[in-house]
Motif scaffolding. Structure first.
Motif, mmCIF file in Angstrom:
data_model
loop_
_atom_site.group_PDB
_atom_site.id
_atom_site.type_symbol
_atom_site.label_atom_id
_atom_site.label_comp_id
_atom_site.label_asym_id
_atom_site.label_seq_id
_atom_site.Cartn_x
_atom_site.Cartn_y
_atom_site.Cartn_z
ATOM 1 N N ALA A 388 -8.040 62.873 63.839
ATOM 2 C CA ALA A 388 -8.365 62.489 62.444
ATOM 3 C C ALA A 388 -9.728 63.356 62.025
ATOM 4 C CB ALA A 388 -8.500 61.200 62.082
ATOM 5 N N GLY A 389 -9.879 63.469 60.677
ATOM 6 C CA GLY A 389 -11.261 64.207 60.437
ATOM 7 C C GLY A 389 -10.814 65.282 59.391
ATOM 8 N N ARG A 405 -7.105 60.729 53.908
ATOM 9 C CA ARG A 405 -5.770 61.195 54.332
ATOM 10 C C ARG A 405 -5.584 61.263 55.867
ATOM 11 N NH1 ARG A 405 -3.417 65.599 49.630
ATOM 12 N NH2 ARG A 405 -4.527 64.501 47.901
ATOM 13 N N SER A 406 -6.210 62.031 56.493
ATOM 14 C CA SER A 406 -6.338 62.199 57.807
ATOM 15 C C SER A 406 -6.406 60.886 58.571
ATOM 16 C CB SER A 406 -7.303 63.160 58.255
ATOM 17 O OG SER A 406 -8.523 62.564 58.463
ATOM 18 N N GLY A 407 -7.249 60.034 58.235
ATOM 19 C CA GLY A 407 -7.408 58.682 58.879
ATOM 20 C C GLY A 407 -5.967 58.063 58.644
ATOM 21 N N ASP A 408 -5.562 58.078 57.441
ATOM 22 C CA ASP A 408 -4.362 57.234 56.981
ATOM 23 C C ASP A 408 -3.260 57.671 58.082
ATOM 24 O OD1 ASP A 408 -5.675 55.721 55.124
ATOM 25 O OD2 ASP A 408 -4.734 56.669 53.479
ATOM 26 N N ARG A 409 -3.010 59.292 58.007
ATOM 27 C CA ARG A 409 -2.013 59.676 58.917
ATOM 28 C C ARG A 409 -2.008 59.447 60.303
ATOM 29 N NH1 ARG A 409 -2.032 66.136 58.530
ATOM 30 N NH2 ARG A 409 -4.039 65.889 59.664
ATOM 31 N N ALA A 410 -3.330 59.487 61.043
ATOM 32 C CA ALA A 410 -3.320 59.197 62.371
ATOM 33 C C ALA A 410 -3.111 57.705 62.470
ATOM 34 C CB ALA A 410 -4.865 59.320 62.735
ATOM 35 N N ALA A 411 -3.581 56.757 61.668
ATOM 36 C CA ALA A 411 -2.967 55.351 61.881
ATOM 37 C C ALA A 411 -1.557 55.188 61.546
ATOM 38 C CB ALA A 411 -3.918 54.547 60.847
#
Ligand SMILES: Cc1cc2nc3c(=O)[nH]c(=O)nc-3n(C[C@H](O)[C@H](O)[C@H](O)COP(=O)(O)OP(=O)(O)OC[C@H]3O[C@@H](n4cnc5c(N)ncnc54)[C@H](O)[C@@H]3O)c2cc1C
Length: 420
Positions: A388-389, A405-411
């Motif tokens: 994420a990042g 968005r990247s954090g949500d996607r990784a989660a």
């Protein structure tokens, strides 16, 4: 035993992944190298101005749906403050001309067809010439996609894209610029209302997330810098934090690497990531904003680009600011103060108030086609480790919206993970 997700980095991307996973019932452990959460989006007490300031003035827009949902999930949506209509007062310091760009509050860009609401001295045709950005590829240059000169460029496109891409727009990725145009100008005023974390970035976007995570039993470990990851087969098996400090991962555990690109690339073999960055300069002056000064003013034809009015403080942003990194601090503060006085209608003879300059050298990755091509997706060679990042391939330039968005996607990838 609940499954454990280890989040590396407590910037906005790491926090958003952590919050999503904690809400989904995962045991969460956040490991942050420094002593403070927030990464490039944080507040601190500044002795020079005797005020709590942000490392940078951060502007969100009402169309930043993931960022707003994140704020809602930590109970601070109301802390993102902005006007009812998407109105942007501008000044051209070279000519002294002022105007109000009024994008309104509708879902479609009706403002384009109203001469009194668009940029003065521009026609609908000028805006139509921006359309190639909408379908441009990330590998294309902005300078090859649209005309980078003329009134509309000088008064709107240049300031908007410079702020979003943090590079001189012609050298920026047209695909990234297109994402901004699609999600802002073309999405109507309803998506363009400027939102500011008025009480400070940490109060609105960081500390409530940390508190919420702790309340859910998560561990937040400051000064806990990840040094390496050992692999077993195609899975991450151990997180190494240095001298006798390592964590063995269970078969159902997962890792979200939300550290900086340099750190991620040094820890994960074979990972490509952006290698070039651009600076942003922010300056803060302890000065009561004159009555009637808008919360945000766009500035062209000067040194400063955006003037923010906070209680007791005037702050400015200059993007793509590598040229200013070595300028003597006081000389820079005086030049900025002159621009502020002219923008805010303050007597230019007013003595320089207490000030602070924050130069973030590596504020964002360089949003050029070349660097954009180096951004990895969230999936790695490790089946239980995701990236994420803001520097991962989000389709957006380096922004809070991209980070969330990247954090949500990784989660979501962690939640969908199955044991091999
Ligand atoms: C001055 C400035 C102005 C900006 N203005 C805006 C704006 O107006 N609007 C907007 O949307 N965006 C803006 N941005 C961009 C925004 O701040 C970033 O996109 C966002 O904060 C990035 O968050 P992140 O979590 O992806 O990365 P980071 O914030 O970089 O977080 C990474 C975290 O990982 C930690 N870390 C690093 N190595 C390790 C390790 N080995 N182990 C454990 N932890 C580690 C770091 O300490 C850090 O806390 C601005 C940025 C700056 C600097």
């Amino acid at each position: 035993m609940p499954k454990t997700a280890h989040i590396i980095g407590a910037g906005i991307s790491g926090l958003s992944a952590a919050v999503r996973l904690a809400n989904a019932g995962w045991q969460v452990q956040v490991h942050e190298a420094t002593q403070q959460a927030g990464g490039r989006c944080r507040s601190y007490f500044d002795a020079a101005t005797q005020l709590t300031i942000d490392n940078g003035n951060h502007l969100l827009l009402s169309g930043n749906s993931h960022a707003i949902a994140y704020a809602r999930s930590i109970g601070t949506e109301a802390g993102l403050v902005g006007p009812d209509r998407a109105q942007f007062p501008f000044i051209d310091l070279a000519s002294g001309k002022r105007w109000l760009l009024d994008l309104g509050n509708s879902k479609i860009p009706t403002w384009l067809f109203d001469k009194s609401r668009r940029v003065p001295d521009t026609s609908v045709m000028d805006y139509l010439r921006l359309m190639p950005l909408v379908w441009a590829k990330p590998s294309q240059l902005v300078g090859n996609a649209i005309p980078c000169k003329g009134t509309l460029y000088d008064r709107l496109v240049q300031p908007l894209l410079l702020a979003a891409l943090n590079v001189d727009p012609p050298e920026g990725s047209a695909g990234l610029a297109g994402a901004i145009v699609r999600e802002t100008l073309l999405a109507g005023g309803q998506s363009c209302r400027p939102l500011i974390a008025r009480a400070g970035l940490s109060d609105v976007l960081v500390e409530p997330a940390v508190a919420m995570l702790r309340a859910k039993g998560a561990g937040i470990h400051f000064g806990h810098e990840l040094r390496g990851v050992t692999m077993a087969g195609d899975r991450a098996a151990t997180l190494d934090f240095g001298a006798d400090d390592s964590i063995a991962l269970g078969p159902d555990d997962a890792v979200v690497m939300a550290a900086t690109p340099r750190v991620a690339a040094s820890i994960l073999p074979g990972l490509t990531a952006p290698t070039k960055f651009r600076a942003i300069v922010n300056a803060h002056f302890r000065f009561d904003p004159p009555a009637g000064l808008p919360a945000l003013t766009g500035v062209v034809g000067g040194l400063i680009e955006w003037l923010f009015a906070f209680p007791q403080r005037l702050s400015i942003t200059i993007s793509g600011a590598d040229r200013l990194i070595d300028m003597p601090r006081e000389e820079l503060a005086r030049a900025i103060w002159r621009d502020i006085c002219r923008t805010a209608g303050i007597d230019v003879a007013t003595e320089l108030p207490p000030w602070q300059i924050v130069r973030e050298r590596r504020a964002t990755f360089e949003a050029t086609p070349e660097q954009n091509a180096l951004r990895p997706g969230p999936i790695t060679a490790f089946k239980n480790l995701f990236l994420a990042g803001d520097w991962t391939d989000t389709g957006l330039p380096a922004t809070i919206e991209g980070s969330v968005r990247s954090g949500d996607r990784a989660a979501d990838l962690v939640l969908a993970m199955r044991r091999a």
